[in-house]
Design a protein around this motif. Structure first.
Motif, PDB file in Angstrom:
ATOM      1  N   LEU A   1      -7.360   5.835  -0.770  1.00  0.00           N
ATOM      2  CA  LEU A   1      -6.645   4.567  -0.910  1.00  0.00           C
ATOM      3  C   LEU A   1      -6.661   3.765   0.383  1.00  0.00           C
ATOM      4  N   PHE A   2      -6.544   4.441   1.514  1.00  0.00           N
ATOM      5  CA  PHE A   2      -6.634   3.721   2.795  1.00  0.00           C
ATOM      6  C   PHE A   2      -8.048   3.189   3.017  1.00  0.00           C
TER       7      PHE A   2
ATOM      8  N   ILE B   1       0.836  -1.210   0.000  1.00  0.00           N
ATOM      9  CA  ILE B   1       0.000   0.000   0.000  1.00  0.00           C
ATOM     10  C   ILE B   1       0.866   1.254   0.000  1.00  0.00           C
ATOM     11  N   ASP B   2       2.017   1.216   0.678  1.00  0.00           N
ATOM     12  CA  ASP B   2       2.926   2.359   0.657  1.00  0.00           C
ATOM     13  C   ASP B   2       3.311   2.689  -0.783  1.00  0.00           C
ATOM     14  N   LEU B   3       3.718   1.670  -1.522  1.00  0.00           N
ATOM     15  CA  LEU B   3       4.154   1.890  -2.898  1.00  0.00           C
ATOM     16  C   LEU B   3       3.002   2.338  -3.792  1.00  0.00           C
ATOM     17  N   GLU B   4       1.814   1.777  -3.556  1.00  0.00           N
ATOM     18  CA  GLU B   4       0.658   2.182  -4.355  1.00  0.00           C
ATOM     19  C   GLU B   4       0.344   3.659  -4.131  1.00  0.00           C
ATOM     20  N   VAL B   5       0.331   4.074  -2.872  1.00  0.00           N
ATOM     21  CA  VAL B   5       0.019   5.471  -2.570  1.00  0.00           C
ATOM     22  C   VAL B   5       1.128   6.380  -3.089  1.00  0.00           C
TER      23      VAL B   5
ATOM     24  N   ALA C   1      -9.970   3.471  10.129  1.00  0.00           N
ATOM     25  CA  ALA C   1      -9.816   4.900  10.406  1.00  0.00           C
ATOM     26  C   ALA C   1      -8.951   5.521   9.303  1.00  0.00           C
ATOM     27  N   PRO C   2      -9.487   5.632   8.086  1.00  0.00           N
ATOM     28  CA  PRO C   2      -8.656   6.057   6.956  1.00  0.00           C
ATOM     29  C   PRO C   2      -8.039   7.447   7.101  1.00  0.00           C
ATOM     30  N   ARG C   3      -8.750   8.376   7.680  1.00  0.00           N
ATOM     31  CA  ARG C   3      -8.192   9.728   7.833  1.00  0.00           C
ATOM     32  C   ARG C   3      -7.005   9.716   8.799  1.00  0.00           C
ATOM     33  N   GLU C   4      -7.202   9.081   9.957  1.00  0.00           N
ATOM     34  CA  GLU C   4      -6.123   9.023  10.949  1.00  0.00           C
ATOM     35  C   GLU C   4      -4.937   8.221  10.412  1.00  0.00           C
ATOM     36  N   ASP C   5      -5.214   7.087   9.774  1.00  0.00           N
ATOM     37  CA  ASP C   5      -4.133   6.293   9.180  1.00  0.00           C
ATOM     38  C   ASP C   5      -3.376   7.095   8.130  1.00  0.00           C
ATOM     39  N   SER C   6      -4.099   7.919   7.378  1.00  0.00           N
ATOM     40  CA  SER C   6      -3.465   8.741   6.349  1.00  0.00           C
ATOM     41  C   SER C   6      -2.551   9.795   6.958  1.00  0.00           C
ATOM     42  N   ILE C   7      -3.005  10.410   8.030  1.00  0.00           N
ATOM     43  CA  ILE C   7      -2.166  11.407   8.712  1.00  0.00           C
ATOM     44  C   ILE C   7      -0.877  10.751   9.196  1.00  0.00           C
ATOM     45  N   LEU C   8      -1.007   9.624   9.861  1.00  0.00           N
ATOM     46  CA  LEU C   8       0.183   8.930  10.378  1.00  0.00           C
ATOM     47  C   LEU C   8       1.096   8.466   9.247  1.00  0.00           C
ATOM     48  N   TRP C   9       0.516   8.009   8.156  1.00  0.00           N
ATOM     49  CA  TRP C   9       1.295   7.569   6.995  1.00  0.00           C
ATOM     50  C   TRP C   9       2.094   8.733   6.412  1.00  0.00           C
ATOM     51  N   VAL C  10       1.431   9.866   6.231  1.00  0.00           N
ATOM     52  CA  VAL C  10       2.096  11.053   5.691  1.00  0.00           C
ATOM     53  C   VAL C  10       3.228  11.493   6.612  1.00  0.00           C
ATOM     54  N   LEU C  11       2.961  11.534   7.906  1.00  0.00           N
ATOM     55  CA  LEU C  11       3.993  11.960   8.850  1.00  0.00           C
ATOM     56  C   LEU C  11       5.212  11.050   8.775  1.00  0.00           C
ATOM     57  N   ARG C  12       4.976   9.756   8.669  1.00  0.00           N
ATOM     58  CA  ARG C  12       6.089   8.801   8.553  1.00  0.00           C
ATOM     59  C   ARG C  12       6.945   9.111   7.328  1.00  0.00           C
ATOM     60  N   PHE C  13       6.289   9.250   6.182  1.00  0.00           N
ATOM     61  CA  PHE C  13       7.059   9.437   4.956  1.00  0.00           C
ATOM     62  C   PHE C  13       7.667  10.833   4.843  1.00  0.00           C
ATOM     63  N   CYS C  14       7.077  11.812   5.479  1.00  0.00           N
ATOM     64  CA  CYS C  14       7.721  13.135   5.540  1.00  0.00           C
ATOM     65  C   CYS C  14       8.961  13.064   6.432  1.00  0.00           C
ATOM     66  N   SER C  15       8.853  12.366   7.557  1.00  0.00           N
ATOM     67  CA  SER C  15       9.998  12.273   8.475  1.00  0.00           C
ATOM     68  C   SER C  15      11.145  11.472   7.863  1.00  0.00           C
ATOM     69  N   GLU C  16      10.825  10.539   6.958  1.00  0.00           N
ATOM     70  CA  GLU C  16      11.861   9.739   6.294  1.00  0.00           C
ATOM     71  C   GLU C  16      12.422  10.431   5.058  1.00  0.00           C
ATOM     72  N   GLY C  17      11.919  11.643   4.758  1.00  0.00           N
ATOM     73  CA  GLY C  17      12.438  12.391   3.617  1.00  0.00           C
ATOM     74  C   GLY C  17      11.912  11.919   2.276  1.00  0.00           C
ATOM     75  N   VAL C  18      10.814  11.174   2.278  1.00  0.00           N
ATOM     76  CA  VAL C  18      10.227  10.632   1.049  1.00  0.00           C
ATOM     77  C   VAL C  18       9.237  11.624   0.435  1.00  0.00           C
ATOM     78  N   LEU C  19       8.544  12.366   1.292  1.00  0.00           N
ATOM     79  CA  LEU C  19       7.538  13.338   0.860  1.00  0.00           C
ATOM     80  C   LEU C  19       7.821  14.704   1.475  1.00  0.00           C
ATOM     81  N   GLU C  20       7.338  15.728   0.783  1.00  0.00           N
ATOM     82  CA  GLU C  20       7.317  17.080   1.326  1.00  0.00           C
ATOM     83  C   GLU C  20       5.863  17.526   1.309  1.00  0.00           C
ATOM     84  N   ALA C  21       5.400  18.053   2.429  1.00  0.00           N
ATOM     85  CA  ALA C  21       4.012  18.504   2.555  1.00  0.00           C
ATOM     86  C   ALA C  21       3.899  19.970   2.184  1.00  0.00           C
TER      87      ALA C  21
END
Length: 113
Positions: free
Chosen positions: A27-28, A6-10, A35-55
Motif C-alpha cells: 500500500l505504501f 492512507i492510515d485508514l486505508e491500511v 522507501a515503502p519498507r522503511e515507511d511501513s516499519i515506521l508506520w507500524v511502530l507508530r500505530f503499535c505505540s498508540e495501541g491501535v495495532l498489536e504485532a
C-alpha cells in the motif's frame, strides 16, 4: 490521534483478518513512497505505540503476539525482516498485525471490510 487517508486505508485491511507486513509495504508502494519498507516499519511502530495495532508472527497456532513496544519492537521487527535466502517472502508474509479495540473504533463504517 491523527489518522490520514492512507492510515485508514491500511488499517481497514485489518478489519476482518490480520494485516500482513507485505500488505502494508504494498500500500505504501502504491501510494508513491520512495522507501515503502522503511515507511511501513515506521508506520507500524507508530500505530503499535498508540495501541491501535498489536504485532506478532503467524504460525500454525495463529498469531503469536509480541510483547515488545518502542525500540524493542523496532529491533525485533528489523531482525525478523532479514530475508532468509530459502524463503525470501516468509518474513514479510508472516509478520502480522491485529487491530485492537482502539484501532477498530478508528475505522469508518464504509471502510470496514
Amino acid at each position: 490521534m491523527h489518522t490520514s487517508e492512507i492510515d485508514l486505508e491500511v488499517l481497514s485491511r485489518g478489519w476482518s483478518d490480520w494485516l500482513r507486513f507485505a500488505e502494508v509495504v504494498q500500500l505504501f508502494r502504491e501510494a508513491g513512497s520512495a522507501a515503502p519498507r522503511e515507511d511501513s516499519i515506521l508506520w507500524v511502530l507508530r500505530f503499535c505505540s498508540e495501541g491501535v495495532l498489536e504485532a506478532g508472527n503467524y504460525d500454525i497456532q495463529g498469531l503469536n503476539k509480541w510483547p515488545e513496544r518502542g525500540r524493542e519492537l523496532e529491533s525485533r521487527m528489523r531482525e525478523w525482516l532479514v530475508p532468509d535466502p530459502r524463503d525470501p517472502l516468509g518474513a514479510v508474509m508472516n509478520l502480522m498485525f491485529d487491530l485492537t479495540a482502539i484501532g477498530r473504533r478508528l475505522i469508518p463504517d464504509e471502510l470496514q471490510f
